[in-house]
Write a protein that holds these residues in place. Structure first.
Motif, PDB file in Angstrom:
ATOM      1  N   UNK A 151     -21.639 -31.415  56.274  1.00 17.20           N
ATOM      2  CA  UNK A 151     -22.582 -30.543  56.976  1.00 17.20           C
ATOM      3  C   UNK A 151     -23.984 -31.145  56.967  1.00 17.20           C
ATOM      4  N   UNK A 152     -24.388 -31.712  55.839  1.00 17.50           N
ATOM      5  CA  UNK A 152     -25.708 -32.324  55.744  1.00 17.50           C
ATOM      6  C   UNK A 152     -25.843 -33.483  56.714  1.00 17.50           C
TER       7      UNK A 152
ATOM      8  N   UNK B 149     -28.424 -34.064  59.844  1.00 18.27           N
ATOM      9  CA  UNK B 149     -29.424 -35.091  59.575  1.00 18.27           C
ATOM     10  C   UNK B 149     -30.236 -34.820  58.325  1.00 18.27           C
ATOM     11  N   UNK B 150     -29.643 -34.141  57.369  1.00 24.33           N
ATOM     12  CA  UNK B 150     -30.339 -33.772  56.142  1.00 24.33           C
ATOM     13  C   UNK B 150     -29.992 -34.756  55.027  1.00 24.33           C
ATOM     14  N   UNK B 151     -31.019 -35.329  54.418  1.00 25.38           N
ATOM     15  CA  UNK B 151     -30.835 -36.276  53.317  1.00 25.38           C
ATOM     16  C   UNK B 151     -31.563 -35.772  52.078  1.00 25.38           C
TER      17      UNK B 151
ATOM     18  N   UNK C  45     -39.133 -25.177  53.440  1.00 23.70           N
ATOM     19  CA  UNK C  45     -39.915 -25.954  54.406  1.00 23.70           C
ATOM     20  C   UNK C  45     -39.100 -26.539  55.560  1.00 23.70           C
ATOM     21  N   UNK C  46     -37.786 -26.445  55.507  1.00 28.87           N
ATOM     22  CA  UNK C  46     -36.951 -27.044  56.542  1.00 28.87           C
ATOM     23  C   UNK C  46     -36.741 -26.080  57.711  1.00 28.87           C
ATOM     24  N   UNK C  47     -36.205 -26.621  58.797  1.00 28.06           N
ATOM     25  CA  UNK C  47     -35.869 -25.769  59.926  1.00 28.06           C
ATOM     26  C   UNK C  47     -34.701 -24.866  59.535  1.00 28.06           C
ATOM     27  N   UNK C  48     -34.438 -23.796  60.300  1.00 29.73           N
ATOM     28  CA  UNK C  48     -33.417 -22.816  59.900  1.00 29.73           C
ATOM     29  C   UNK C  48     -32.045 -23.415  59.607  1.00 29.73           C
ATOM     30  N   UNK C  49     -31.599 -24.374  60.436  1.00 27.44           N
ATOM     31  CA  UNK C  49     -30.263 -24.954  60.237  1.00 27.44           C
ATOM     32  C   UNK C  49     -30.177 -25.704  58.913  1.00 27.44           C
ATOM     33  N   UNK C  50     -31.165 -26.547  58.627  1.00 24.15           N
ATOM     34  CA  UNK C  50     -31.156 -27.312  57.383  1.00 24.15           C
ATOM     35  C   UNK C  50     -31.415 -26.405  56.186  1.00 24.15           C
ATOM     36  N   UNK C  51     -32.251 -25.403  56.386  1.00 21.53           N
ATOM     37  CA  UNK C  51     -32.532 -24.456  55.308  1.00 21.53           C
ATOM     38  C   UNK C  51     -31.269 -23.706  54.896  1.00 21.53           C
ATOM     39  N   UNK C  52     -30.437 -23.384  55.872  1.00 24.62           N
ATOM     40  CA  UNK C  52     -29.188 -22.677  55.581  1.00 24.62           C
ATOM     41  C   UNK C  52     -28.244 -23.550  54.761  1.00 24.62           C
TER      42      UNK C  52
END
Length: 294
Positions: A207-208, A212-214, A263-270
């Motif tokens: 999912x990460x 694009x979440x690192x 601090x992340x956008x909603x998708x990455x924050x979730x």
């Protein structure tokens, strides 16, 4: 893992612009030893397969990328003598692999001996986990989607729930045993926990990648999980040390995930929130196991 990463081996990244490989070759052999027979041709008997081997071939240009520093980094990683999680750019987990060989050829030399071109080859071998996938069909990656099921991908946190609910029973069941038996029971409970936790981590890792979440603290935790999973049953003190290392790595990733939530956008924050919830549940379970050690 960044979007331009081709392959990740533990903390090392083969990526466009630095350690870019031009080819990936995988070889696999199967053992068919001959059994001599009197008066007849020898018969072949299947005795299993030999470890797979991956060879990465690439070319580096020190004038445009890190060049020799990348080759040195590969050798330093090999010197650690540790199995590392191998993940490709599509998020598929290949399991634990080791660096067996690093070689380079330096050419187009300047008058001071420095090369303008460095060809390199890295040879990787699987560490030999007991529970790696055995079906090579359907995908180039021999361990594609290792330990990832549809259920884990859909609900990584929920996938660990059933096991966590059984841990108190596993601990209580060993309460009247000797210290040796109790340590063995805690070890078995830890292995079950790590197996499910690893699957959930892999599911969240996919999912990460998609988002694009690192998170830098992710790899050190994966390495601790691999180390603890492959560690043999030892003393209560050794088991306590393993759990403490896991707790430290989980705490670091948990803190990083919590920071991203705000601090992340909603998708990455979730996703970060889901990761934090998984880490919280596992941390609590590990503390219970540690407190139950003799």
């Amino acid at each position: 893992m960044a979007e331009r990463v081709m392959l990740a081996l533990g903390p090392f990244r083969f990526e466009v612009g630095s350690a870019t490989y031009q080819s990936l070759a995988m070889s696999q052999s199967w053992r068919w030893p001959e059994q001599a027979r009197i008066g007849r041709d020898s018969a072949l008997q299947f005795t299993g397969r030999d470890p797979a081997e991956i060879r990465l071939h690439g070319v580096l240009f020190p004038g445009f990328d890190a060049g020799l520093a990348q080759v040195d980094a590969m050798r330093q990683l090999a010197d650690r003598g540790e199995p590392m999680q191998l993940v490709d750019g599509l998020g598929r987990v290949w399991g634990s692999w080791v660096i067996a060989e690093v070689s380079d050829t330096r050419s187009v030399l300047m008058d001071n001996g420095q090369p303008r071109r460095v060809g390199f080859e890295v040879r990787l071998k699987p560490y030999g986990e007991d529970d790696t996938a055995t079906n090579y069909s359907g995908s180039w990656s021999p361990f594609a989607m290792l330990r990832i099921t549809d259920a884990v991908l859909a609900d990584p946190v929920g996938a660990i729930g059933d096991l966590l609910s059984s841990l108190p029973w596993l601990i209580d069941d060993s309460s009247s045993s000797s210290d040796v038996s109790r340590t063995s029971s805690i070890y078995e409970a830890l292995q079950k926990l790590l197996s499910t936790f690893s699957a959930s981590l892999n599911g969240l890792h996919s999912k990460m990648l998609s988002a694009g979440l690192t998170i830098d603290e992710f790899d050190p935790l994966v390495q601790q999980v691999i180390t603890a999973t492959n560690a043999p049953l030892g003393s209560s003190s050794a088991l306590n040390t393993q759990i403490t290392a896991l707790l430290t790595a989980i705490s670091a990733l948990w803190t990083a995930a919590a920071a991203i939530q705000s601090r992340a956008d909603p998708a990455r924050s979730e996703i970060a929130s889901e990761l934090a919830a998984l880490l919280e549940k596992t941390y609590t379970a590990l503390v219970q196991l540690q407190e139950s050690l003799p």
